[in-house]
Scaffold this motif. Structure first.
Motif, PDB file in Angstrom:
ATOM      1  N   ASP A  80       5.802 -20.562 -13.346  1.00  0.00           N
ATOM      2  CA  ASP A  80       5.763 -19.907 -12.687  1.00  0.00           C
ATOM      3  C   ASP A  80       5.527 -18.603 -12.864  1.00  0.00           C
ATOM      4  OD1 ASP A  80       4.784 -22.205 -11.031  1.00  0.00           O
ATOM      5  OD2 ASP A  80       6.441 -21.879 -10.342  1.00  0.00           O
ATOM      6  N   ALA A  81       5.756 -18.321 -13.937  1.00  0.00           N
ATOM      7  CA  ALA A  81       5.992 -16.161 -14.582  1.00  0.00           C
ATOM      8  C   ALA A  81       4.414 -16.454 -15.078  1.00  0.00           C
ATOM      9  CB  ALA A  81       7.246 -16.555 -15.085  1.00  0.00           C
ATOM     10  N   HIS A  82       4.208 -15.329 -15.002  1.00  0.00           N
ATOM     11  CA  HIS A  82       2.536 -14.915 -15.299  1.00  0.00           C
ATOM     12  C   HIS A  82       3.124 -13.418 -15.804  1.00  0.00           C
ATOM     13  CE1 HIS A  82       0.632 -18.559 -15.091  1.00  0.00           C
ATOM     14  NE2 HIS A  82       1.355 -18.368 -13.991  1.00  0.00           N
ATOM     15  N   ARG A  83       2.660 -12.646 -16.910  1.00  0.00           N
ATOM     16  CA  ARG A  83       2.002 -10.964 -17.565  1.00  0.00           C
ATOM     17  C   ARG A  83       0.755 -10.536 -18.027  1.00  0.00           C
ATOM     18  NH1 ARG A  83       5.836 -13.025 -21.497  1.00  0.00           N
ATOM     19  NH2 ARG A  83       5.670 -12.905 -23.372  1.00  0.00           N
ATOM     20  N   ALA A  84       0.438  -9.768 -17.752  1.00  0.00           N
ATOM     21  CA  ALA A  84      -1.331  -9.961 -18.977  1.00  0.00           C
ATOM     22  C   ALA A  84      -0.500  -9.542 -19.957  1.00  0.00           C
ATOM     23  CB  ALA A  84      -1.454  -8.419 -17.936  1.00  0.00           C
ATOM     24  N   ALA A  85      -1.090 -10.211 -21.219  1.00  0.00           N
ATOM     25  CA  ALA A  85      -1.179  -9.772 -22.291  1.00  0.00           C
ATOM     26  C   ALA A  85      -1.092  -8.180 -22.963  1.00  0.00           C
ATOM     27  CB  ALA A  85      -1.297 -10.867 -23.319  1.00  0.00           C
ATOM     28  N   VAL A  86      -0.984  -8.076 -23.709  1.00  0.00           N
ATOM     29  CA  VAL A  86      -0.694  -6.370 -24.916  1.00  0.00           C
ATOM     30  C   VAL A  86      -0.794  -6.794 -25.459  1.00  0.00           C
ATOM     31  CG1 VAL A  86      -0.397  -5.177 -21.663  1.00  0.00           C
ATOM     32  CG2 VAL A  86       1.565  -6.033 -23.798  1.00  0.00           C
ATOM     33  N   PRO A  87      -1.209  -5.910 -26.485  1.00  0.00           N
ATOM     34  CA  PRO A  87      -1.574  -6.032 -27.887  1.00  0.00           C
ATOM     35  C   PRO A  87       0.135  -5.770 -28.441  1.00  0.00           C
ATOM     36  CG  PRO A  87      -3.803  -4.591 -27.639  1.00  0.00           C
ATOM     37  CD  PRO A  87      -2.810  -5.006 -25.947  1.00  0.00           C
TER      38      PRO A  87
END
Length: 131
Positions: free
Chosen positions: A26-33
Motif C-alpha cells: 500500500d506504500a506509494h511514492r513518486a519516482a525521481v531521477p
C-alpha cells in the motif's frame, strides 16, 4: 544481518519522464531521477511516461508508457559476482540490457509475464505484454 541501508537499493532511476510511481503493497511514492528502487518494489508508468532503471550489476531496464513491472528478485554480490534477477512484467513494454548477472549467471536471470517465464539468453531484448 548487518546489511547497510544502501545495500537494500537494487538500482537507481537514471531518468523519469511523465508519471512514474514506485510502490510496495500500500506504500506509494513518486519516482525521481537518482531515487532508489529495492527488491519487491513495483514501477508503474502512465501514458506518455517512461523510466530507466540501472541495477547494481549494470543491468539497464527501460520501462515504456502504461507499464507495470516488479523487481521480484534482485541479489548481487559484487565481490563474488553472483546473484539473481527476476523481473515480472505485468503489462506494458520493457527493454532489458543485461549486466554482470546476465553475462556470468544467465540461468539466474528471468523475466516473467502473466503467461510465461523467459530465461534470458541474450544481452539486449524487449518484452511486451498487451493490456
Amino acid at each position: 544481518s548487518g546489511v547497510a541501508a544502501q545495500d537494500q537499493r537494487s538500482g537507481t532511476l537514471k531518468t523519469v519522464q511523465g508519471t512514474v510511481a514506485i510502490s510496495q503493497g500500500d506504500a506509494h511514492r513518486a519516482a525521481v531521477p537518482g531515487g532508489g528502487v529495492a527488491e519487491a518494489e513495483r514501477i508503474s508508468t502512465g501514458p506518455d511516461s517512461a523510466a530507466v532503471l540501472l541495477l547494481r550489476d549494470g543491468t539497464l531496464i527501460t520501462i515504456g508508457a502504461n507499464t507495470q513491472v516488479d523487481i521480484s528478485r534482485f541479489q548481487f554480490d559484487a565481490t563474488a559476482q553472483t546473484g539473481g534477477l527476476t523481473v515480472k512484467v505485468l503489462v506494458g513494454t520493457v527493454r532489458l540490457v543485461t549486466g554482470l548477472l546476465g553475462k556470468l549467471q544467465p540461468d539466474n536471470v528471468k523475466v516473467q509475464t502473466p503467461s510465461s517465464t523467459v530465461a534470458v539468453r541474450g544481452t539486449d531484448f524487449m518484452v511486451e505484454v498487451p493490456q
